[in-house]
Design an enzyme around this catalytic site. Structure first.
Site, mmCIF file in Angstrom:
data_model
loop_
_atom_site.group_PDB
_atom_site.id
_atom_site.type_symbol
_atom_site.label_atom_id
_atom_site.label_comp_id
_atom_site.label_asym_id
_atom_site.label_seq_id
_atom_site.Cartn_x
_atom_site.Cartn_y
_atom_site.Cartn_z
ATOM 1 N N TYR A 10 -13.199 46.449 114.633
ATOM 2 C CA TYR A 10 -13.354 46.396 116.086
ATOM 3 C C TYR A 10 -12.082 45.928 116.788
ATOM 4 O O TYR A 10 -11.776 46.396 117.897
ATOM 5 C CB TYR A 10 -14.564 45.542 116.478
ATOM 6 C CG TYR A 10 -14.380 44.055 116.371
ATOM 7 C CD1 TYR A 10 -13.944 43.298 117.456
ATOM 8 C CD2 TYR A 10 -14.664 43.380 115.188
ATOM 9 C CE1 TYR A 10 -13.777 41.932 117.360
ATOM 10 C CE2 TYR A 10 -14.502 42.015 115.076
ATOM 11 C CZ TYR A 10 -14.050 41.293 116.166
ATOM 12 O OH TYR A 10 -13.884 39.938 116.066
ATOM 13 N N LYS A 12 -8.064 39.406 125.843
ATOM 14 C CA LYS A 12 -8.387 40.786 125.469
ATOM 15 C C LYS A 12 -9.208 41.468 126.555
ATOM 16 O O LYS A 12 -8.942 42.610 126.923
ATOM 17 C CB LYS A 12 -9.160 40.806 124.150
ATOM 18 C CG LYS A 12 -9.628 42.196 123.732
ATOM 19 C CD LYS A 12 -10.652 42.102 122.615
ATOM 20 C CE LYS A 12 -11.993 41.571 123.107
ATOM 21 N NZ LYS A 12 -12.988 41.450 122.028
ATOM 22 N N GLY A 64 -9.271 49.722 110.944
ATOM 23 C CA GLY A 64 -10.286 50.497 111.647
ATOM 24 C C GLY A 64 -11.451 49.667 112.135
ATOM 25 O O GLY A 64 -12.483 50.217 112.531
ATOM 26 N N GLU A 75 -10.440 48.267 119.580
ATOM 27 C CA GLU A 75 -10.321 47.751 120.942
ATOM 28 C C GLU A 75 -8.889 47.837 121.434
ATOM 29 O O GLU A 75 -8.621 48.313 122.549
ATOM 30 C CB GLU A 75 -10.823 46.304 120.999
ATOM 31 C CG GLU A 75 -12.335 46.180 120.881
ATOM 32 C CD GLU A 75 -12.810 44.744 120.845
ATOM 33 O OE1 GLU A 75 -13.986 44.510 121.144
ATOM 34 O OE2 GLU A 75 -12.009 43.840 120.494
ATOM 35 N N GLU A 116 -31.868 53.423 132.031
ATOM 36 C CA GLU A 116 -33.282 53.801 132.133
ATOM 37 C C GLU A 116 -33.726 54.622 130.924
ATOM 38 O O GLU A 116 -34.912 54.677 130.597
ATOM 39 C CB GLU A 116 -33.550 54.576 133.415
ATOM 40 C CG GLU A 116 -32.927 55.950 133.503
ATOM 41 C CD GLU A 116 -33.257 56.644 134.813
ATOM 42 O OE1 GLU A 116 -34.433 56.971 135.035
ATOM 43 O OE2 GLU A 116 -32.326 56.832 135.623
ATOM 44 N N CYS A 143 -10.951 36.646 122.928
ATOM 45 C CA CYS A 143 -11.886 37.291 123.856
ATOM 46 C C CYS A 143 -11.386 37.366 125.295
ATOM 47 O O CYS A 143 -11.444 38.433 125.920
ATOM 48 C CB CYS A 143 -13.222 36.543 123.869
ATOM 49 S SG CYS A 143 -13.788 35.952 122.279
ATOM 50 N N HIS A 149 -34.050 53.667 138.417
ATOM 51 C CA HIS A 149 -33.441 54.990 138.594
ATOM 52 C C HIS A 149 -32.573 55.022 139.852
ATOM 53 O O HIS A 149 -32.939 54.435 140.862
ATOM 54 C CB HIS A 149 -34.555 56.035 138.706
ATOM 55 C CG HIS A 149 -34.054 57.430 138.853
ATOM 56 N ND1 HIS A 149 -33.538 58.144 137.787
ATOM 57 C CD2 HIS A 149 -33.980 58.243 139.937
ATOM 58 C CE1 HIS A 149 -33.179 59.338 138.216
ATOM 59 N NE2 HIS A 149 -33.425 59.421 139.512
ATOM 60 N N CYS A 170 -10.838 32.247 121.161
ATOM 61 C CA CYS A 170 -11.490 32.990 122.243
ATOM 62 C C CYS A 170 -10.709 32.903 123.550
ATOM 63 O O CYS A 170 -10.387 33.917 124.159
ATOM 64 C CB CYS A 170 -12.910 32.478 122.460
ATOM 65 S SG CYS A 170 -13.780 33.365 123.767
#
Length: 453
Positions: free
Chosen positions: A179, A52, A177, A183, A441, A49, A436, A44
């Protein structure tokens, strides 16, 4: 005094192993040692992580600059300087590794910068030649990317290598293909690399919600990433100008770099595990029970080396559950149900719970979904669309899954994940007043299902 050198010996200095070691030593006062053969922080922090996500941030400024001009800012694009960015990125990783080392020192954990293998159920052999005994051993050695078995596969790089490039290539073929492939396709394209993708399936991001991954694929293509389904590499060889690749589509082309994102494997090889009776499963994964205990009672394993749910926060939770079970007197099984996650493509995807396809196979459902152009990017003239989706049980109205494709979807799904984990119903979502104007929302304003089954 115990007959053992330590109460706990941890093998692996990644997120899970370090958390278990420092909590066991710092909060429970037991004697702990940890061995790490490479860099502290693990996949990581060092090769996953964190770097990246820094690259995701860097690549996103390309769209930001263009949008800013549409909002009235007078900006001139300069070329992206990989050397400046990569130097700062590596300095940040060095800093974080220092943090991990200091956390262990501050908790009183003995560190060994060495490779560790198991001699028996209570003995660890270090590459320095030392042997250490422990009442309990925790294996947290993580996983690694693997290349496909084919001639000249070593010509291609893997995800570990991407952070150490001397310069960015002009063109790159990404094989896969999943993640990681998606990415890095978005990252590298955003940094100015001409990206081509080959993947064997009919669609990217296998296992994720079909509608969500379809929208991501559509927008990746719209950005200029060349994507080829049902494609894989037949041959590759080094030639003048780069790496020549022949594909199953009958095409051949030369790329500056080939990047294999074709899977990962647990780091369980050559550790002596089978010799002491520890069972390995598919792909070399260490087999454990709900308490992360192997078939050898004194040996436990957590994180990617068990190939359960390969996410950093899961490894950390597994480490905490292990410490509570073994040293806290609180048998704590690991909860692997309803875990939120994000895919840092452009646009991002956030997901928690079941996909529409998974839920439909289980019970009758209602699907509430909407797709629209977000205010910020629509004003800038972009055609990007976002998607919000709730998968709801017809029987008890529980929200079984939530899927978001949008900028900052990872931030949104973290909060939506709390409600889904709690078992919130669609009506409880509806009772929540909207914030909003926001994209999120829409999660609490969708009144009628778009599909039922």
């Amino acid at each position: 005094m115990s007959d053992f050198d330590y109460d706990l010996f941890v093998i692996g200095g990644g997120s899970g192993g370090v958390r278990a070691a420092r909590v066991a030593a710092g909060e429970y006062g037991v004697r702990v040692a940890l061995a790490e053969e490479d860099r502290y922080g693990g996949t990581c922090v060092i090769r996953g992580c964190v770097p990246k996500k820094l690259m995701v941030f860097a690549s996103g400024y390309r769209d930001t600059f263009e949008d800013a001009r549409q909002y009235g800012w007078d900006l001139n694009d300069g070329p992206f300087d990989w050397h400046i960015f990569s130097g700062k990125m590596r300095a940040e990783l060095d800093r974080l590794e220092g943090v991990y080392r200091n956390l262990l020192d501050g908790s009183g954990v003995d560190k060994f910068d060495a490779r560790a293998t198991l001699k028996d159920a209570h003995t660890v052999t270090l590459s320095t030649g030392e042997e250490k005994t422990a009442k309990h051993i925790l294996i947290a050695t993580g996983g690694r990317p693997v290349r496909p078995e084919m001639d000249n596969a070593e010509l291609g790089i893997v995800s570990d290598d991407i952070f150490h490039l001397d310069k960015l290539p002009r063109s790159m073929l990404i094989v896969g293909g999943g993640y990681i492939a998606c990415e890095f396709a978005c990252i590298l394209h955003g940094l100015g690399v001409d990206v081509t993708m080959y993947y064997r399936g009919g669609q990217i991001l296998n296992g994720f919600d079909d509608e969500a991954r379809g929208l991501i694929a559509e927008q990746m293509r719209a950005r200029g990433i060349s994507m080829h389904s049902g494609a894989s590499v037949l041959e590759m060889e080094e030639r003048e100008g780069g790496i020549w690749v022949k594909s199953t589509m009958g095409q051949d082309k030369i790329f500056d770099k080939v990047f294999f994102a074709t899977g990962r494997r647990p780091n369980s090889d050559d550790m002596g595990l089978g010799d002491i009776g520890i069972e390995l499963g598919r792909n070399g994964a260490i087999q454990v029970n709900e308490y992360s205990q192997t078939g050898v009672p004194s040996v436990y394993a957590i994180g990617d080396v068990t190939d359960r749910v390969n996410l950093t926060p899961v490894a950390i939770r597994e480490g905490m559950a292990f410490v509570k079970t073994v040293f806290g007197g609180e048998p704590t099984p690991v909860d692997h149900e309803i875990i939120a996650s994000a895919v840092f493509t452009q646009p991002e995807m956030g997901t928690v719970g079941m996909s529409e396809e998974e839920a439909m196979a289980q019970e009758p459902i209602e699907v509430y979904a909407t797709s629209f152009k977000a205010m910020q990017t629509a004003f800038a003239g972009r055609d990007d669309r976002v998607m919000m989706k709730l998968v709801v049980s017809k029987e008890n109205r529980t929200v079984l899954g939530c899927h978001i494709v949008a900028p900052q979807a990872g931030e949104m799904i973290q909060l939506a994940g709390i409600a889904v984990k709690m078992g919130a119903t669609k009506e409880q979502f509806d009772q929540t007043c909207a914030v909003h104007p926001t994209m999120a929302e829409e999660l609490v304003t969708m009144r009628k299902p778009v599909r039922t089954s």
